[in-house]
Design an enzyme around this catalytic site. Structure first.
Site, mmCIF file in Angstrom:
data_model
loop_
_atom_site.group_PDB
_atom_site.id
_atom_site.type_symbol
_atom_site.label_atom_id
_atom_site.label_comp_id
_atom_site.label_asym_id
_atom_site.label_seq_id
_atom_site.Cartn_x
_atom_site.Cartn_y
_atom_site.Cartn_z
ATOM 1 C CB THR A 292 13.331 -9.912 -10.007
ATOM 2 O OG1 THR A 292 14.501 -9.677 -10.788
ATOM 3 C CG2 THR A 292 12.824 -11.324 -10.243
ATOM 4 C CB SER B 24 -1.796 -3.538 1.224
ATOM 5 O OG SER B 24 -0.766 -4.212 1.899
ATOM 6 N N GLY C 276 0.805 -1.215 0.000
ATOM 7 C CA GLY C 276 0.000 0.000 0.000
ATOM 8 C C GLY C 276 0.843 1.272 0.000
ATOM 9 C CB THR C 277 3.901 2.231 1.842
ATOM 10 O OG1 THR C 277 3.313 1.933 3.104
ATOM 11 C CG2 THR C 277 4.801 3.445 1.963
ATOM 12 C CG ASN D 232 -5.531 3.216 8.967
ATOM 13 O OD1 ASN D 232 -5.902 4.249 8.425
ATOM 14 N ND2 ASN D 232 -4.426 3.165 9.669
ATOM 15 C CD GLN E 38 -7.114 -1.279 7.056
ATOM 16 O OE1 GLN E 38 -7.785 -2.282 7.294
ATOM 17 N NE2 GLN E 38 -5.878 -1.152 7.504
ATOM 18 C CB CYS F 80 -0.295 13.401 18.669
ATOM 19 S SG CYS F 80 1.317 14.136 18.614
ATOM 20 C CG HIS G 272 0.049 -6.798 5.091
ATOM 21 N ND1 HIS G 272 -0.034 -6.350 6.389
ATOM 22 C CD2 HIS G 272 0.384 -5.727 4.347
ATOM 23 C CE1 HIS G 272 0.261 -5.052 6.413
ATOM 24 N NE2 HIS G 272 0.515 -4.650 5.191
HETATM 25 N N1 PLP Z 1 -2.968 2.692 3.846
HETATM 26 C C1 PLP Z 1 -3.711 2.216 4.857
HETATM 27 C C2 PLP Z 1 -5.103 2.738 5.043
HETATM 28 C C3 PLP Z 1 -3.204 1.238 5.725
HETATM 29 O O1 PLP Z 1 -3.962 0.781 6.727
HETATM 30 C C4 PLP Z 1 -1.882 0.765 5.505
HETATM 31 C C5 PLP Z 1 -1.285 -0.232 6.417
HETATM 32 O O2 PLP Z 1 -1.339 -0.113 7.621
HETATM 33 C C6 PLP Z 1 -1.155 1.277 4.436
HETATM 34 C C7 PLP Z 1 -1.728 2.237 3.629
HETATM 35 C C8 PLP Z 1 0.233 0.795 4.149
HETATM 36 O O3 PLP Z 1 0.192 -0.458 3.503
HETATM 37 P P1 PLP Z 1 1.482 -1.409 3.463
HETATM 38 O O4 PLP Z 1 1.680 -1.918 4.848
HETATM 39 O O5 PLP Z 1 1.110 -2.488 2.501
HETATM 40 O O6 PLP Z 1 2.613 -0.587 2.964
#
Ligand code: PLP
Length: 379
Positions: free
Chosen positions: A242, A204, A72-73, A156, A184, A330, A206
């Site tokens: 790869t 993503s 996702g990142t 999330n 999510q 925070c 996982h």
């Molecule tokens: N975006 C959201 C809403 C997420 O919950 C997460 C993971 O916690 C990410 C992005 C990042 O995904 P990844 O862990 O696959 O880089």
């Protein structure tokens, strides 16, 4: 009761056995590089392209619109960079409750490229204020900016959901590029992008019992995109390196399984969430919940009343074998707490715990967790 009790499925989910079995051959005998032209390579090339077709089918898009990434990142980074570099966006509108993979990326690029960055306001329960979104789109257009709207489909931390038709209508009306972080939601809801206005979505593996380190970026036929990572010509020059073959195969298998059992799983998981909410309300006076009632069915964000032993509650849960995420506002501004809870306002001093569920959780685990919370907070 089997310990630990894992109630942090929004952070990551356990890989399902069925997915592992599909992945195993690509960790052992089918090890070829998909770029190799001999048969051992052709086998893995076929596996990658079959996985792409499976993912595309579940999103109702063409396989050529799906690019595999490391998660996702990376997908969020690639979408935002592409919107700026390849689509000519000079203004960005996002929300203060996006994941850091979006927030830190838009902050970085807005500093580098002199881009106007606007944060849309939220309603009290952490949903997007669509009137404010329209005001911001209008303002950026009047300033001669081309806008990128980057808003996540499901939050999330608090589980708020985006009203896609409204955002799509506004983006269309103001000729804005639209990216949605769907990390999510892909694997948790059916997604049909066949008639959608969205230009990019990120997902993503996982988060829905697939492997870590693999994700996708969807790029609509009307959008332009280019690489974030340079090098070889993999992923049609969009993502060098790869291919993570077993990860890609696992992503597609996990999505397939998730969509096959969506009705049953979502009903079951939503039932666990409702049950926990009900038990908490009954047994712990003064609890509040962050986010809307009708939110993401996998996430329950609980605000325990002021006076509940803050960090020590999380420690206590950990020591009793219960895995959950914390999150407090925070107050210092130095990144010590949750930017999402802080953005909701009026949560200072309350102890926020996020419980997030999967099909592997049980009612007994929920009951035990509420018992433990009761003994910690109402001694
Ligand atoms: N975006 C959201 C809403 C997420 O919950 C997460 C993971 O916690 C990410 C992005 C990042 O995904 P990844 O862990 O696959 O880089």
């Amino acid at each position: 009761m089997k310990l630990p009790i894992y109630l942090d499925n929004a952070a990551t989910t356990p890989l399902s056995r069925e997915v592992l079995e599909v992945m195993m051959p690509y960790m052992t005998e089918s090890f070829g590089n998909p770029s190799s032209t001999y048969s051992v390579g052709r086998t893995t090339r076929l596996a990658v392209e079959t996985a792409r077709k499976t993912v595309a089918k579940h999103l109702s898009v063409k396989p050529s619109s799906v690019f595999f990434t490391s998660g996702g990142t990376e997908s969020n980074n690639m979408a935002i960079l592409s919107a700026i570099r390849d689509m000519g966006c000079t203004g960005i509108i996002t929300s203060p409750i996006e994941h850091h993979a979006v927030l830190h990326t838009v902050q970085y690029y807005s500093r580098q490229h002199d881009i106007l960055l606007d944060m849309v306001s939220l309603t009290k329960d952490g949903c997007i204020d669509y009137n404010d979104l329209e005001q911001k789109l209008m303002r950026q257009k009047n300033l001669g900016k081309k806008s990128l709207v980057s808003l996540m489909y499901a939050n999330n931390e608090i589980g708020s959901l985006l009203d896609l038709p409204i955002v799509e209508r506004l983006c269309r009306q103001y000729d804005a590029v639209f990216h949605s972080d769907c990390v999510q939601s892909v694997g948790h809801y059916p997604v049909d992008l066949s008639t959608s206005y969205v230009h990019y979505i990120s997902a993503s593996g996982h988060k829905f019992h697939g492997p870590k380190g693999v994700g996708i970026l969807y790029v609509s036929p009307s959008a332009k995109a280019g690489p974030l990572i340079h090098g070889g010509s993999q992923e049609r020059n969009m993502r060098a390196g790869t291919e993570n073959v077993y990860g890609i195969v696992g992503f597609a298998a996990a999505l397939d399984i998730a969509m096959r059992s969506y009705e049953e799983d979502s009903r079951y998981i939503g039932g666990l969430k409702a049950y926990m909410r009900e038990l908490l309300e009954k047994r712990l006076p003064g609890v509040r919940f962050n986010g809307p009632i009708q939110g993401l069915y996998t996430v329950l964000s609980v605000c325990f009343p002021k006076g509940a032993a803050s960090e020590s509650l999380l420690l206590y849960l950990d020591q009793t074998g219960i895995c959950v995420s914390g999150g407090s506002a925070c107050s210092s501004g130095n990144g010590g707490g949750s930017h999402v809870i802080e953005a909701l306002g009026d949560r200072m001093g309350c102890t926020t715990v996020r419980f997030s569920f999967s099909k592997f959780n049980t009612k007994e685990e929920i009951e035990h967790t509420v018992d433990v919370l009761h003994s910690a907070l109402c001694p």
